[in-house]
Design an enzyme around this catalytic site. Structure first.
Site, PDB file in Angstrom:
ATOM      1  N   GLU A  74      78.785  12.209  17.191  1.00 18.72           N
ATOM      2  CA  GLU A  74      78.265  12.600  18.489  1.00 18.72           C
ATOM      3  C   GLU A  74      77.555  13.952  18.428  1.00 18.72           C
ATOM      4  O   GLU A  74      76.520  14.148  19.039  1.00 18.72           O
ATOM      5  CB  GLU A  74      79.410  12.663  19.507  1.00 18.72           C
ATOM      6  CG  GLU A  74      78.896  12.755  20.920  1.00 18.72           C
ATOM      7  CD  GLU A  74      80.031  12.799  21.928  1.00 18.72           C
ATOM      8  OE1 GLU A  74      81.178  12.513  21.539  1.00 18.72           O
ATOM      9  OE2 GLU A  74      79.761  13.125  23.091  1.00 18.72           O
ATOM     10  N   ASP A  75      78.128  14.891  17.700  1.00 14.59           N
ATOM     11  CA  ASP A  75      77.654  16.264  17.808  1.00 14.59           C
ATOM     12  C   ASP A  75      76.893  16.794  16.603  1.00 14.59           C
ATOM     13  O   ASP A  75      76.469  17.947  16.602  1.00 14.59           O
ATOM     14  CB  ASP A  75      78.847  17.198  18.085  1.00 14.59           C
ATOM     15  CG  ASP A  75      79.488  16.903  19.430  1.00 14.59           C
ATOM     16  OD1 ASP A  75      78.768  16.403  20.314  1.00 14.59           O
ATOM     17  OD2 ASP A  75      80.698  17.135  19.585  1.00 14.59           O
TER      18      ASP A  75
END
Ligand code: MN
Length: 485
Positions: A74-75
């Site tokens: 996600e990051d």
């Protein structure tokens, strides 16, 4: 840092190869690089703490590795294929699962919330460990929530209260459930929480005194028995007290039963022996006894519950259980996981998860309803009821035990036995006595449903039934017979 984690895992999985954890540690730390959290701390510290929380539940190597990696998709720039090449399918699909749940944005809209539940459930059916990572992620985010802007913090607290705490409860992980609830309470109602804490602390001295008095009295009564047990005070959660006050519409001073004691012994036999001795030595409150050993809760919780009164009139809530039951009540499904692992199903991760799920009645039922209920709102409504925990045990005339949520009616009972019986029900008897269909059943009652072919559900049933199953079956029947629902 890494050695702290590996030492912890070694303590409960001495034989296991820890390479995936070591690799994941370095990989995630590099991937998050210079990223920082709101608090200014390095982002990776979060991943590390989440992994550590999971080792407290003694989870397996792939789960801990997935926890370290849980935010890289996600990051960071990391792609799924990269991850799979490095760590293989099992860990990658867990990370993916956690990412998916996270991508689902909670909003106050009921529909969106229901969708969240669905997502969580779907994740569970694939691999229950995904939910455990997500819950640990949430615990750590809540523990560090003070660094967040207020709006973000409150939103997270609401979500924790409505979604994650009930899930922890349903998985039997009470320590997580209590921690999430207490933290959310502090964020959503800081003043109310502080106020209650203050009042509680003021009462502390006298409660410690009566606790010691009870311990002493119990030890005296049990002294000659030769049974080995330990006795401990049962911590009560602040939010639990708050909820009790709200439910009973009482002030703190009126809430009496703050004394909770737990007796832990080595066998089921001894649980009942201790129960007998306590029953002889004290005055049990009428109707306070519940046997969750013979009839475990849906999340596999087991214990004997009863309340005792002493000569001075103070009341103590007692739980009696074995060490194994105690471990399960703290760690819930994770305790089972470990058990399965230790008997050698290691590696067959997903299959083992499937076996555990077989044991979880509620999960099967929820998934069944999920398919029956088209409207997400209806689905959510059903989950809310299912998460209310108090249950009653009602017997069929043939002696089968039906578990129902508290306040269930004969109609709920009928549908729980069989949908046909619900649809054809026109009356009910408790023992030999006729009762109205909106009668509230109590534990230990034997309920007989009177049926006839021509009988049909009526719309007013929807006003008093409380189980989602009955509700959806009644609606279905009303739709089919052309009545509006
Ligand atoms: Mn995270």
């Amino acid at each position: 840092m890494l050695s702290e984690l590996t030492a912890q895992i070694k303590s409960y999985l001495p034989e296991e190869d820890l390479k995936p954890v070591e690799k994941a540690f370095i990989y995630a730390r590099n991937a998050h690089g210079g990223q920082r959290r709101f608090s200014g701390e390095p982002y990776f510290s979060h991943c590390f703490e989440v992994a550590k929380i999971l080792t407290e539940l003694k989870l397996d190597v792939p789960t801990v590795a997935a926890a370290l990696l849980h935010d890289v998709l996600e990051d960071t720039q990391t792609k799924k294929d990269d991850l799979e090449a490095e760590f293989g399918k099992e860990i990658t699909s867990m990370v993916e699962g956690v990412t998916k749940i996270g991508s689902y944005n909670f909003s106050d809209q009921e529909t969106a919330q229901a969708e969240n539940w669905r997502k969580m459930l779907l994740a569970i059916t694939k691999d229950i460990r995904v939910i455990l990572v997500k819950l640990a992620d949430r615990i750590h985010n809540m523990r560090t929530a003070s660094a967040l802007p207020e709006e973000k913090r409150k939103k997270m607290a609401t979500e924790s209260l409505n979604l994650y705490a009930p899930f922890a409860q349903r998985l039997g992980i009470y320590r997580w459930k209590n921690e999430l609830e207490d933290m959310a309470f502090g964020i959503l109602d800081p003043r109310g929480c502080e106020d209650l804490r203050g009042q509680w602390e003021k009462r502390q001295e006298s409660s410690v005194k009566s606790l010691e008095k009870w311990k002493k009295a119990i030890n005296e009564k049990l002294a000659g028995s030769g049974i080995r047990y330990r006795i401990s005070a049962r911590p009560k959660s602040l939010y639990g007290i708050h909820r009790k006050m709200a439910r009973q519409k009482k002030g703190f001073s009126e809430i009496q039963d703050l004394i909770g004691l737990r007796l832990i012994t080595d066998s089921v036999e001894n649980c009942y022996a201790l129960l007998g001795l306590l029953n002889d030595g004290f005055t049990p409150l009428e109707g306070s006894f519940t046997d969750y050993i013979n009839l475990p809760k849906m999340n596999m919780y087991q214990s004997l519950h009863l309340s005792l009164r002493d000569d001075a009139g103070t009341i103590a809530e007692i739980q009696i259980r074995t060490e194994e039951m105690h471990r399960r009540s703290e760690y819930g499904i994770a305790a089972h996981w470990r058990y399965k692992e230790s008997v050698g199903i290691t590696g067959a991760g997903i299959a083992a998860a499937g076996e555990i799920e077989d044991k979880l009645d509620w999960l099967k039922k929820v998934l069944e309803w999920q398919q029956e209920l088209k409207d997400p709102k209806e689905f959510l409504e059903s989950l809310k009821v299912e998460c209310e925990f108090e249950q009653v045990f009602v017997y069929t005339p043939k002696g089968r035990v039906i578990k129902l949520p508290k306040d269930s009616t004969p109609v709920d009972f009928a549908y729980a036995v069989h949908s046909e019986i619900g649809d054809r029900c026109y009356g009910a008897k408790i023992g030999k006595k006729l009762v109205p269909l909106d009668y509230r059943l109590r534990s230990g009652e034997m309920c007989q449903i009177l049926t006839r072919k021509s009988a049909r559900p009526t719309k007013d049933w929807l006003e008093f039934v409380i189980t989602p199953r009955a509700r959806s079956k009644i609606r279905k029947s009303l739709r089919e017979s052309g009545g509006e629902s």
